[in-house]
Design a protein around this motif. Structure first.
Motif, short mmCIF file in Angstrom:
data_model
loop_
_atom_site.label_atom_id
_atom_site.label_comp_id
_atom_site.label_asym_id
_atom_site.label_seq_id
_atom_site.Cartn_x
_atom_site.Cartn_y
_atom_site.Cartn_z
N ASN A 1 79.83 -30.46 24.24
CA ASN A 1 78.52 -29.47 24.50
C ASN A 1 77.93 -29.60 25.75
O ASN A 1 77.39 -28.59 26.25
N LEU A 2 78.03 -30.70 26.47
CA LEU A 2 77.53 -30.66 27.62
C LEU A 2 78.85 -30.15 28.83
O LEU A 2 78.25 -29.71 29.93
N ARG A 3 79.93 -30.30 28.42
CA ARG A 3 80.97 -29.59 29.24
C ARG A 3 80.90 -30.01 30.73
O ARG A 3 80.79 -31.20 31.17
N SER A 4 80.80 -28.96 31.63
CA SER A 4 80.78 -29.28 32.99
C SER A 4 79.54 -30.00 33.74
O SER A 4 79.58 -30.33 34.78
N LEU A 5 78.57 -30.00 32.66
CA LEU A 5 77.15 -30.35 32.91
C LEU A 5 77.00 -31.96 32.63
O LEU A 5 75.96 -32.59 32.81
N GLN A 6 77.90 -32.49 32.28
CA GLN A 6 78.09 -33.90 31.60
C GLN A 6 77.24 -35.09 32.55
O GLN A 6 76.45 -35.55 32.21
N VAL A 7 77.62 -34.76 33.90
CA VAL A 7 77.06 -35.75 34.57
C VAL A 7 75.66 -35.56 34.97
O VAL A 7 74.79 -36.49 35.27
N LEU A 8 75.10 -34.59 34.69
CA LEU A 8 73.68 -34.12 34.93
C LEU A 8 72.72 -34.92 33.87
O LEU A 8 71.64 -35.10 33.92
N PRO B 1 88.47 -43.30 29.86
CA PRO B 1 87.40 -43.98 30.56
C PRO B 1 87.53 -43.89 32.08
O PRO B 1 86.39 -43.87 32.62
N THR B 2 88.71 -43.71 32.53
CA THR B 2 88.52 -43.57 34.04
C THR B 2 87.86 -42.49 34.44
O THR B 2 87.33 -42.21 35.57
N GLU B 3 87.78 -41.19 33.51
CA GLU B 3 86.91 -40.12 33.85
C GLU B 3 85.45 -40.47 33.88
O GLU B 3 84.44 -39.98 34.84
N ASP B 4 85.11 -41.33 32.81
CA ASP B 4 83.58 -41.72 32.99
C ASP B 4 83.37 -42.32 33.98
O ASP B 4 82.33 -42.25 34.46
N TRP B 5 84.05 -43.53 34.37
CA TRP B 5 83.86 -44.34 35.51
C TRP B 5 83.87 -43.40 36.95
O TRP B 5 82.68 -43.59 37.48
N ALA B 6 84.51 -42.70 37.00
CA ALA B 6 84.77 -41.60 38.17
C ALA B 6 83.26 -40.71 38.08
O ALA B 6 82.87 -40.65 39.11
N MET B 7 82.84 -40.36 37.11
CA MET B 7 81.76 -39.43 37.03
C MET B 7 80.59 -40.28 37.23
O MET B 7 79.66 -39.91 38.05
N ILE B 8 80.46 -41.29 36.98
CA ILE B 8 79.31 -42.49 37.27
C ILE B 8 79.21 -42.66 38.86
O ILE B 8 78.27 -42.65 39.52
N GLU B 9 80.62 -42.68 39.37
CA GLU B 9 80.66 -43.21 40.85
C GLU B 9 80.32 -42.01 41.67
O GLU B 9 79.77 -42.27 42.66
N ASP B 10 80.87 -40.68 41.13
CA ASP B 10 80.26 -39.66 42.06
C ASP B 10 79.11 -39.16 42.15
O ASP B 10 78.44 -38.90 42.99
N LEU B 11 78.23 -39.76 40.97
CA LEU B 11 76.91 -39.49 40.86
C LEU B 11 75.84 -40.40 41.93
O LEU B 11 75.12 -40.38 42.24
#
Length: 332
Positions: free
Chosen positions: A285-292, A313-323
């Protein structure tokens, strides 16, 4: 009453929340009905509140589906219900050793909370005992916090889980009181509230949330947020409907990423100091806007959900780090 123009005043509203003045229902509705052009302003205001209580930390949670497709209830959203035709695995409660092995995997995924979930109306005393014994061993050998989601509980069962060291118990309201009968007929909204009361009386932290996207109105979405505020739920999972084929709600598509972000912001404004978790349906549902979503929310699940896949999990970790945020360390 004239609608307030919040385009330049969302920050003012957030500051008033931080000064101890809760938002009104009308203000919560204004959040949901705000223009998409205001979304970045709204997210910035929600982040002011989130940052006060949680900084830039993100809490990770991992689920084990410890008993699957063994449920007599008719919840319209659930692939494990008695009326679901979804092709999901069916098995009884797994062994104590498998529950403990799941805790080791939660640690590898950098989760701070391990969530033990079973399908069914309510657990048997034998199931409670097996889970309690597993929890005791996990507590003795890890720093994980333990959340259980086992269905309706008796006071005695809640007490046994508390003695074992369960930190938190999840039992979602899912939808508003007025809409509950449209979503489930085999138990009531009050049945769920009663279990949460037993949990609190046993000294376990209450976790309760919602599923957005099941046809609720703006007013009903706000009702859910205020019901959780009144309940004083410590953790609020915000699920977004994944309309699984074979369930009564298959084909229901009412959400978009911008709507999901406004719902998360509304929940943060209404429940400013509580853990707001982006739960099931995040990726769909959040798709490309998950990080927001991490601007209003401070918690996510890492890995798969009960019967649907999550991202790696690696994608979640990267998303958090990128923010520029960081994972909350697992510590008691």
């Amino acid at each position: 009453m004239m609608k307030i123009d919040y385009q330049t005043n969302w920050i003012d509203l957030a500051r008033r929340v931080l000064d101890g003045r809760g938002v009104t229902r009308e203000e919560a509705l204004d959040i949901l009905r705000s223009s998409d052009d205001e979304l970045l302003d709204l997210l910035a205001a929600a982040f002011l509140i989130r940052r006060r209580y949680f900084g830039k930390k993100v809490k990770l949670n991992m689920i084990i589906n410890a008993k699957s497709k063994m449920c007599p209830e008719d919840c319209a959203y659930c692939s494990q219900s008695a009326i679901s035709k979804a092709p999901v695995s069916k098995y009884p409660l797994v062994s104590k050793e498998e529950i403990i092995a799941g805790a080791r995997e939660a640690e590898r995924r950098k989760a701070g909370t391990y969530c033990i979930v079973i399908s069914g109306r309510r657990p048997s005393d034998r199931e409670i005992e097996r889970i309690a014994e597993a929890v005791e061993e996990i507590r003795a050998t890890t720093t994980l916090k333990i959340c259980c989601c086992l269905g309706l509980l008796t006071p005695a069962q809640a007490d046994r889980l508390a003695r074992a060291g369960v930190h938190r118990y999840n039992h979602n309201l899912n939808t508003s009181r007025d809409r509950y009968g449209d979503i489930c007929t085999t138990h009531t909204y009050d049945d769920r509230v009663r279990t949460l009361e037993h949990v609190k009386e046993a000294g376990i932290s209450p976790c309760s949330g919602v599923i957005f996207g099941m046809g609720e109105s703006d007013e009903e979405a706000v009702d859910m947020a205020f019901a959780l505020k009144e309940m004083d739920a410590d953790s609020i999972p915000c699920n977004f409907l994944n309309p699984i084929p074979g369930t009564p709600l298959e084909g229901m598509e009412t959400l978009n990423p911008r709507r999901c972000l406004k719902l998360l912001c509304m929940m943060r404004f209404v429940n400013p100091s509580k853990e707001i978790r982006i739960a099931g349906g995040r990726e769909r549902n959040l798709r490309s806007l998950q990080v927001l979503g991490l601007y209003p929310a401070n918690s996510i699940f890492v890995g798969d959900y009960l019967t649907t896949p999550g991202q790696a999990p690696t994608e979640d970790w990267a998303m958090i780090e990128d923010l520029g945020f960081e994972i909350e360390e697992c510590a008691l």
